[in-house]
Design an enzyme around this catalytic site. Structure first.
Site, PDB file in Angstrom:
ATOM      1  N   GLU A 184      -5.152   3.065  -1.002  1.00 50.58           N
ATOM      2  CA  GLU A 184      -3.867   3.203  -1.691  1.00 50.58           C
ATOM      3  C   GLU A 184      -3.020   3.942  -0.908  1.00 50.58           C
ATOM      4  O   GLU A 184      -3.447   5.034  -0.280  1.00 50.58           O
ATOM      5  CB  GLU A 184      -3.831   3.647  -3.170  1.00 50.58           C
TER       6      GLU A 184
ATOM      7  N   GLU B  30       6.687   8.978  -4.616  1.00 49.15           N
ATOM      8  CA  GLU B  30       6.460   9.341  -6.215  1.00 49.15           C
ATOM      9  C   GLU B  30       7.361  10.374  -6.507  1.00 49.15           C
ATOM     10  O   GLU B  30       7.559  11.473  -5.585  1.00 49.15           O
ATOM     11  CB  GLU B  30       5.223   9.449  -6.537  1.00 49.15           C
TER      12      GLU B  30
END
Length: 452
Positions: A147, A152
């Site tokens: 990932e 974010e």
């Protein structure tokens, strides 16, 4: 979107990770894929959706205790003024207190290496909103698929420090000798990010993953020590995800009452563009559609437009409680013939590369089967939406199957499967059953997809 931190310091050193400033790749690259979001609606040839609260795939709260229910409704995801808008609402929906959307390019576009650039505007994250722009590997099970979290915002530490709308995070997650490994780095902007659009750029090659905002570096991770740091995950194809979560472990907000961020909240995306060098890998599903006709999944018939090649692009996996037996094929020389013992679940699956079977929408799955079992079993297909099953119950709709021990043609319309994304098929044929009361014998042959 995963937020656990394990083995980070040790593995960062082992992988040669650094967070120092760096220069972006200087070589000229070619634009190979883009979405400028200029159309009237979200392009289904480029994007699909994750829908639900995660429980449907055994991952309630999407693995992070998130509070929203993802939908594909225009209220939550749409094109507006030339931008993609992902919008979170406080509303009771399917047992959740919030709704939002999560888009992904799975089965539509995957790539290995290149420069990925997006111009985005995040919402005021306050307490509880979690915008994310990230990638997942196409092979393996998390964390072994890998990932890459490009951007974010809204984490608990930023909220505590009073910089929720200025702090960005980036991270990578992978499998290190059977354990989850993570490395992340935060960056504090000098301005509140919700007030304007900013350009996020990831450069990814065989040596580094590097990320910038408006050309300012904020993340670097060395990936060249593949064997020593077990970094195989970062040398395979990935697909993109965009979502706006509400609450969850990352935010430290775990109840609807704790969400005080302004709602509705919008994540807006002006464009996403991918540039690559010669030799970098790119899969575009729209240019890889399987021609209409008959496609052979497990068959030796000659009237097919294509077929799976076992041992090359596909494998038959016996998951549990299946012993091979002898049976005469209905055609050709190969047959799937097995016995399952009573009292234990059984299952098998044909696993493939991603297949764009969109030309088969409105068609059917066909196969020959012989069995005498009166127990219930399921026939399934796995796509980007997850597993989809059709139940075979004695006395119910058996789609042409007669349980008399003779061969019978079974035809299941694709419309009978729930949440089937034929544009991104990963397992073209599956059989599974809960523990039967008596031993089960069955044989399956001549399996193929038929277009309308």
């Amino acid at each position: 979107m995963r937020i656990q931190r394990t083995l980070a310091a040790t593995l960062a050193l082992l992988a040669g990770t650094a967070s120092a400033a760096f220069s972006p790749a200087g070589q000229a690259q070619t634009l190979v894929w883009e979405d400028n979001f200029d159309g009237p609606s979200i392009d289904s040839g480029k994007w699909t959706y994750d829908v639900g609260n995660g429980c449907q795939i055994g991952l309630c709260g999407w693995g992070n205790n998130e509070l929203q229910y993802y939908t594909s409704r225009p209220q939550n995801a749409r094109i507006e003024n030339g931008n993609l808008v992902i919008e979170a609402h406080r509303e009771a929906f399917e047992g959740s207190a919030f709704t939002s959307a999560r888009l992904k390019t799975e089965g539509r576009m995957h790539f290995k290496y290149g420069t990925l650039e997006a111009r985005m505007k995040i919402p005021q994250v306050g307490n509880g909103l979690w915008p994310a722009y990230w990638m997942l590997g196409t092979i393996g099970v998390w964390p072994g698929r890998g990932e890459i979290d490009i951007m974010e915002a809204g984490n608990a530490g930023a909220i505590a420090d009073g910089v929720a709308n200025r702090r960005l995070g980036a991270a990578v997650h992978w499998d290190y000798n059977g354990s989850q490994a993570d490395y992340g780095h935060d960056y504090n902007s000098t301005t509140d990010l919700q007030n304007d659009f900013h350009t996020y750029r990831m450069t990814w090659d065989a040596q580094f993953i590097r990320i910038t905002i408006d050309n300012q570096p904020y993340f670097e991770f060395a990936i060249s020590d593949i064997e020593g740091a077990s970094l195989h995950e970062f040398h395979q194809q990935y697909y993109l995800l965009l979502n706006l979560a509400v609450g969850g472990l990352y935010t430290g907000v775990n109840s609807p009452q704790g969400v005080t961020a302004p709602l509705p909240g919008k994540l807006e995306v002006d464009y996403i563009r991918l540039y690559q060098n010669p030799g970098d890998e790119l899969y575009v599903g729209s240019s890889s559609a399987t021609p209409a006709g008959k496609f052979g999944v497990f068959t030796e018939r000659s009237d097919v437009v294509g077929r799976l090649n076992y041992g090359q692009d596909s494998e038959l996996y016996l998951w549990n409680n299946l012993t091979p037996t002898s049976a005469a094929p209905v055609e050709g020389s190969e047959v799937m013939s097995f016995r399952a013992a009573a009292g234990n679940w059984y299952g098998l699956g044909v696993i493939t590369d991603y297949r764009n079977m969109g030309n088969y929408a409105g068609g059917s799955l066909k196969f020959q089967m012989q069995t005498t079992t009166q127990s219930t079993f399921k026939i399934g297909i796995n796509t980007s939406f997850g597993d989809s099953w059709v139940d075979f119950v004695a006395g119910g709709n058996n789609y042409g199957l007669v349980r008399d021990g003779a061969w019978h043609q079974v035809t299941i319309p694709f419309s009978a499967f729930y949440d089937l994304d034929l544009g991104a098929v990963k397992q073209m044929f599956m059989v599974v059953s809960d523990p039967p009361a008596a031993d089960v014998n069955f044989a399956i042959d001549d399996v193929y997809y038929q277009s309308p």
